[in-house]
Scaffold this motif. Structure first.
Motif, PDB file in Angstrom:
ATOM      1  N   SER A 111      55.778  38.547   7.621  1.00 16.09           N
ATOM      2  CA  SER A 111      55.765  39.962   7.983  1.00 16.09           C
ATOM      3  C   SER A 111      55.987  40.785   6.722  1.00 16.09           C
ATOM      4  N   SER A 112      55.747  42.078   6.817  1.00 16.01           N
ATOM      5  CA  SER A 112      55.925  42.934   5.641  1.00 16.01           C
ATOM      6  C   SER A 112      57.386  42.936   5.200  1.00 16.01           C
ATOM      7  N   ASP A 113      58.332  42.842   6.150  1.00 11.05           N
ATOM      8  CA  ASP A 113      59.748  42.780   5.782  1.00 11.05           C
ATOM      9  C   ASP A 113      60.070  41.489   5.050  1.00 11.05           C
ATOM     10  N   GLU A 114      59.488  40.382   5.488  1.00 12.57           N
ATOM     11  CA  GLU A 114      59.719  39.105   4.809  1.00 12.57           C
ATOM     12  C   GLU A 114      59.134  39.132   3.398  1.00 12.57           C
ATOM     13  N   ALA A 154      58.775  41.812   1.590  1.00 11.41           N
ATOM     14  CA  ALA A 154      59.659  42.690   0.816  1.00 11.41           C
ATOM     15  C   ALA A 154      60.901  41.928   0.376  1.00 11.41           C
ATOM     16  N   ASN A 155      61.445  41.090   1.265  1.00  6.80           N
ATOM     17  CA  ASN A 155      62.616  40.288   0.903  1.00  6.80           C
ATOM     18  C   ASN A 155      62.303  39.322  -0.224  1.00  6.80           C
ATOM     19  N   GLN A 214      53.176  46.185  -1.683  1.00  3.38           N
ATOM     20  CA  GLN A 214      54.384  45.458  -1.313  1.00  3.38           C
ATOM     21  C   GLN A 214      55.560  45.858  -2.199  1.00  3.38           C
ATOM     22  N   HIS A 273      56.680  49.249  -1.022  1.00  4.03           N
ATOM     23  CA  HIS A 273      57.417  49.121   0.244  1.00  4.03           C
ATOM     24  C   HIS A 273      58.844  48.644  -0.025  1.00  4.03           C
ATOM     25  N   ALA A 274      59.003  47.667  -0.896  1.00  4.45           N
ATOM     26  CA  ALA A 274      60.330  47.140  -1.237  1.00  4.45           C
ATOM     27  C   ALA A 274      61.180  48.216  -1.913  1.00  4.45           C
ATOM     28  N   TRP A 297      62.327  50.738   0.691  1.00  2.00           N
ATOM     29  CA  TRP A 297      63.374  50.166   1.531  1.00  2.00           C
ATOM     30  C   TRP A 297      64.713  50.190   0.797  1.00  2.00           C
ATOM     31  N   ARG A 322      72.793  53.541   5.332  1.00  2.56           N
ATOM     32  CA  ARG A 322      72.036  52.690   6.244  1.00  2.56           C
ATOM     33  C   ARG A 322      72.812  52.351   7.509  1.00  2.56           C
TER      34      ARG A 322
END
Length: 97
Positions: A4-7, A9-10, A51, A54-55, A58, A68
């Motif tokens: 996923s995009s969150d993964e 980014a991680n 990406q 996005h990171a 975030w 947050r």
């Protein structure tokens, strides 16, 4: 394998953290954002640039303390029993003699 995009980014944030660590630098939000900018300046792949952006976006949410928070700050107002344990919490360890 699908990420996923969150993964993604991680993974990218982890890469930036390792770059900082390997360079002997402190790893914090400000330096991670700067490292992601350095990584983006050397990147030519448009997908990876997105990406990295996005990171960075975030991480920007973590630049100020408490920015947050997602719920009410009621952890200080919990009702505790006389022995100090919260009967509603599964995280408490209670030893009975």
């Amino acid at each position: 394998m699908y990420f996923s995009s969150d993964e993604k980014a991680n993974v990218i944030i982890g890469e930036a953290a390792m770059n900082l660590f390997n360079a002997g630098q402190e790893v914090n939000v400000e330096l991670l954002i700067k490292e992601l900018q350095v990584m983006a300046s050397a990147e030519t792949d448009e997908t990876r640039l997105e990406q990295l952006q996005h990171a960075r976006q975030w991480l920007m949410g973590f630049k100020t303390i408490g920015s947050r928070t997602s719920g009410p700050r009621t952890w200080l107002a919990k009702n505790f029993t006389s022995d100090g344990a919260n009967p509603l919490s599964a995280d408490d360890i209670l030893f009975k003699h």
